[in-house]
Design an enzyme around this catalytic site. Structure first.
Site, PDB file in Angstrom:
ATOM      1  N   ASN A 137      -9.137   3.409   8.087  1.00 37.84           N
ATOM      2  CA  ASN A 137      -8.255   2.162   8.575  1.00 37.84           C
ATOM      3  C   ASN A 137      -8.804   2.111  10.131  1.00 37.84           C
ATOM      4  O   ASN A 137      -8.696   0.864  11.090  1.00 37.84           O
ATOM      5  CB  ASN A 137      -6.974   1.662   8.664  1.00 37.84           C
ATOM      6  CG  ASN A 137      -5.756   3.356   8.908  1.00 37.84           C
ATOM      7  OD1 ASN A 137      -6.344   4.093   8.189  1.00 37.84           O
ATOM      8  ND2 ASN A 137      -5.293   3.342   9.469  1.00 37.84           N
ATOM      9  N   GLN A 150      -8.134  -0.288   2.568  1.00 42.04           N
ATOM     10  CA  GLN A 150      -8.787  -1.297   3.779  1.00 42.04           C
ATOM     11  C   GLN A 150     -10.009  -1.234   3.160  1.00 42.04           C
ATOM     12  O   GLN A 150     -10.556  -2.086   4.081  1.00 42.04           O
ATOM     13  CB  GLN A 150      -9.663  -0.396   5.210  1.00 42.04           C
ATOM     14  CG  GLN A 150      -8.083   0.308   5.735  1.00 42.04           C
ATOM     15  CD  GLN A 150      -7.692  -1.143   7.085  1.00 42.04           C
ATOM     16  OE1 GLN A 150      -8.045  -2.518   6.744  1.00 42.04           O
ATOM     17  NE2 GLN A 150      -6.400  -1.029   6.895  1.00 42.04           N
ATOM     18  N   HIS A 168      -1.507  -7.847   1.787  1.00 41.80           N
ATOM     19  CA  HIS A 168      -2.078  -8.551   3.689  1.00 41.80           C
ATOM     20  C   HIS A 168      -3.113  -7.920   4.427  1.00 41.80           C
ATOM     21  O   HIS A 168      -2.666  -8.169   5.848  1.00 41.80           O
ATOM     22  CB  HIS A 168      -0.698  -8.074   4.522  1.00 41.80           C
ATOM     23  CG  HIS A 168      -0.034  -6.771   4.955  1.00 41.80           C
ATOM     24  ND1 HIS A 168      -0.342  -6.468   6.024  1.00 41.80           N
ATOM     25  CD2 HIS A 168       0.175  -5.710   4.375  1.00 41.80           C
ATOM     26  CE1 HIS A 168      -0.820  -4.911   7.226  1.00 41.80           C
ATOM     27  NE2 HIS A 168       0.268  -4.627   5.499  1.00 41.80           N
ATOM     28  N   CYS A 200       2.279   5.768  19.910  1.00 41.88           N
ATOM     29  CA  CYS A 200       2.991   5.724  21.543  1.00 41.88           C
ATOM     30  C   CYS A 200       4.815   6.667  20.825  1.00 41.88           C
ATOM     31  O   CYS A 200       5.206   5.625  20.502  1.00 41.88           O
ATOM     32  CB  CYS A 200       3.917   4.634  22.706  1.00 41.88           C
ATOM     33  SG  CYS A 200       3.883   5.283  23.846  1.00 41.88           S
ATOM     34  N   GLY A 202       0.557  -0.518  -0.247  1.00 44.57           N
ATOM     35  CA  GLY A 202       0.215   0.178  -0.054  1.00 44.57           C
ATOM     36  C   GLY A 202       0.873   1.356  -0.022  1.00 44.57           C
ATOM     37  O   GLY A 202       1.279   2.052  -0.509  1.00 44.57           O
ATOM     38  N   THR A 252      12.587  -7.044 -10.396  1.00 38.21           N
ATOM     39  CA  THR A 252      11.491  -8.849 -10.900  1.00 38.21           C
ATOM     40  C   THR A 252      10.454  -8.797  -9.539  1.00 38.21           C
ATOM     41  O   THR A 252      10.586  -8.397  -8.930  1.00 38.21           O
ATOM     42  CB  THR A 252      12.963  -9.956 -10.434  1.00 38.21           C
ATOM     43  OG1 THR A 252      14.229  -8.809 -10.938  1.00 38.21           O
ATOM     44  CG2 THR A 252      12.951 -10.900 -10.743  1.00 38.21           C
ATOM     45  N   SER A 267      -3.450  -3.306  -0.763  1.00 39.53           N
ATOM     46  CA  SER A 267      -2.297  -4.000   0.126  1.00 39.53           C
ATOM     47  C   SER A 267      -2.716  -5.663   0.202  1.00 39.53           C
ATOM     48  O   SER A 267      -4.010  -5.790   0.446  1.00 39.53           O
ATOM     49  CB  SER A 267      -1.721  -2.974   1.517  1.00 39.53           C
ATOM     50  OG  SER A 267      -1.262  -3.906   1.720  1.00 39.53           O
TER      51      SER A 267
HETATM   52  N1  PLP Z   1      -2.920   2.594   3.168  1.00 40.43           N
HETATM   53  C1  PLP Z   1      -3.695   2.266   4.987  1.00 40.43           C
HETATM   54  C2  PLP Z   1      -4.872   2.632   4.901  1.00 40.43           C
HETATM   55  C3  PLP Z   1      -3.319   1.230   5.832  1.00 40.43           C
HETATM   56  O1  PLP Z   1      -4.266   0.915   6.751  1.00 40.43           O
HETATM   57  C4  PLP Z   1      -2.462   0.417   5.307  1.00 40.43           C
HETATM   58  C5  PLP Z   1      -1.863  -0.194   6.745  1.00 40.43           C
HETATM   59  O2  PLP Z   1      -1.726   0.054   7.533  1.00 40.43           O
HETATM   60  C6  PLP Z   1      -1.334   1.144   4.281  1.00 40.43           C
HETATM   61  C7  PLP Z   1      -2.044   2.593   3.926  1.00 40.43           C
HETATM   62  C8  PLP Z   1      -0.039   0.478   4.307  1.00 40.43           C
HETATM   63  O3  PLP Z   1       0.290  -0.814   3.362  1.00 40.43           O
HETATM   64  P1  PLP Z   1       1.443  -1.705   3.464  1.00 40.43           P
HETATM   65  O4  PLP Z   1       1.833  -2.098   4.906  1.00 40.43           O
HETATM   66  O5  PLP Z   1       1.278  -2.485   2.321  1.00 40.43           O
HETATM   67  O6  PLP Z   1       2.438  -0.755   2.854  1.00 40.43           O
END
Ligand code: PLP
Length: 396
Positions: free
Chosen positions: A152, A180, A202, A326, A72, A238, A200
């Site tokens: 998020n 998200q 994950h 934090c 992301g 790559t 993203s």
């Molecule tokens: N944008 C949003 C809204 C996210 O929640 C996150 C990850 O927490 C990211 C971007 C970043 O994505 P990545 O961890 O794949 O770089």
């Protein structure tokens, strides 16, 4: 014991199907998709299939609109820097105050070190944008409007199509960080006014370190990562083949289960929300009740510290996350909750619960059994909480 994992907006478990699909690409089918020989060349077909699966999930017009990236953050940088490079006469960026740091810190850098003007959009107490402000801040000087599809921290969903239309009326490009949103709500980009979308792997039960940028056909583009000819000259390096195959499989699974799962996840989230509100005094929802991702619940607990709640939850095997970060020893409340004007008494005690397709009703019941006692105990031992305890007890 497996944790009760309610931190899926931070990252998700890799789906078993995704893991299985990735495995052959490490030690057996490890060829380079750009190679002339068939051992590598055959892998290019798997990359193409993953691209098609992702395009289908996005409702894109063509798989060629998908560029694989490292995640992301890279996709966000690519979109914004591409727009600035291809519209040099326009020196303004419009974005919101509640973006992820991937956009926020890039925009701050561009303002501070590169002389761009950033026009910041504010949000109301429920985390929503003011469309009149959107209209007034986008101008003929705007190179790109970058507003996330869904937040998020609170899950609040923004009217991206409407914002894209305003951007296009003024000749600006539209980018949305949909990290998200993808896989959680249906998207259909075919007739949309959106030029770039970041996503993203994950966050949708795919692996970490892989993502994609959707680039609408015909959108002017300047690459961020320069190098080889990969990704049709749009991203050098790559290809991360196992990651790409994993993301493609995650996209297929998300598309297949989207409606059914959302329904189930929403019901579990609502059950958690209702249980929390009924069982714990002085708890407030952060974010809009309706315009919100089905998996996200952010609650501000007054008179208690979020970090203390998280530690106690952790002791009980429950993973959630706090609205606070934090930083350098001082507890900074979240920029999102501050932008929403969440009062001091609950901004420090805000907790985000984010569910997934793997969350069960038993897990939600378990959280509802443990959480009220944790909050009550922390309020009783905190000097800040104790001062208010009498009032709390009087109310309940
Ligand atoms: N944008 C949003 C809204 C996210 O929640 C996150 C990850 O927490 C990211 C971007 C970043 O994505 P990545 O961890 O794949 O770089």
């Amino acid at each position: 014991m497996n944790p009760v994992y309610l931190d899926n907006n931070a990252t998700t478990k890799v789906a078993a199907e995704v893991f299985e699909a990735m495995k052959p690409f490490f030690c057996e089918r490890y060829g380079n998709p750009s190679s002339m020989h068939s051992f590598g060349g055959n892998v290019a077909r798997d990359v193409a299939a993953a691209r098609a699966a992702l395009a289908a999930l996005l409702g894109a017009s063509s798989p060629q609109e998908v560029v694989f990236t490292s995640g992301g953050t890279e996709s966000d940088s690519t979109a914004i820097l591409s727009a600035l490079a291809t519209s040099p006469e326009r020196r303004e960026i419009v974005t919101s105050r509640v973006e992820h740091p991937a956009v926020l810190n890039l925009c701050r850098y561009l303002a501070r070190d590169k002389g761009y003007t950033v026009r910041w959009l504010s949000v109301d107490r429920e985390g929503r944008l003011d469309m009149e402000e959107v209209q007034s801040k986008i101008s003929d000087h705007t190179a790109i409007v970058s507003v996330m599809w869904a937040n998020n921290e609170t899950g609040v969903i923004f009217p991206i199509q409407q914002i894209g239309e305003i951007a296009h009326e003024r000749g600006a490009l539209m980018h949305t960080d949909a990290v998200q949103a993808v896989g959680k709500i249906p998207l259909d980009l075919k007739a949309s006014a959106i030029d770039f979308i970041s996503l993203s792997g994950h966050k949708l039960h795919g692996p970490k370190g892989i993502g994609a940028l959707y680039v609408k056909r015909g959108t002017r583009f300047s690459p961020f990562v320069l190098g080889g000819h990969q990704e049709s000259n749009r991203r050098g390096g790559t290809e991360n083949v196992p990651g790409i195959v994993g993301l493609g499989t995650a996209a297929r699974l998300a598309a297949k289960n989207l409606d059914e799962e959302n329904d189930r996840v929403r019901r579990l989230r609502d059950k958690l929300e209702q249980g929390v509100m009924a069982g714990i005094p002085f708890a407030h929802l952060n974010g809009h009740k309706e315009a919100r991702l089905p998996n996200t619940l952010n609650v501000g607990f007054e008179f208690v510290e979020g970090e203390a709640i998280l530690m106690r939850l952790d002791e009980k095997g429950i993973c959630a996350s706090s609205g606070s970060a934090c930083t350098s020893g001082s507890l900074e409340p979240s920029h999102v909750l501050r932008a929403m004007g969440v009062p001091f008494t609950s901004v420090h005690g805000s907790i985000r619960f984010s569910l997934s397709r793997y969350t069960t009703a038993e897990e939600i019941d378990y959280v509802l059994t443990e959480l009220p006692g944790i909050i009550h105990f922390l309020r009783s031992v905190s000097p800040f909480g104790r001062e208010n305890l009498e009032a709390i007890c009087r109310v309940h």
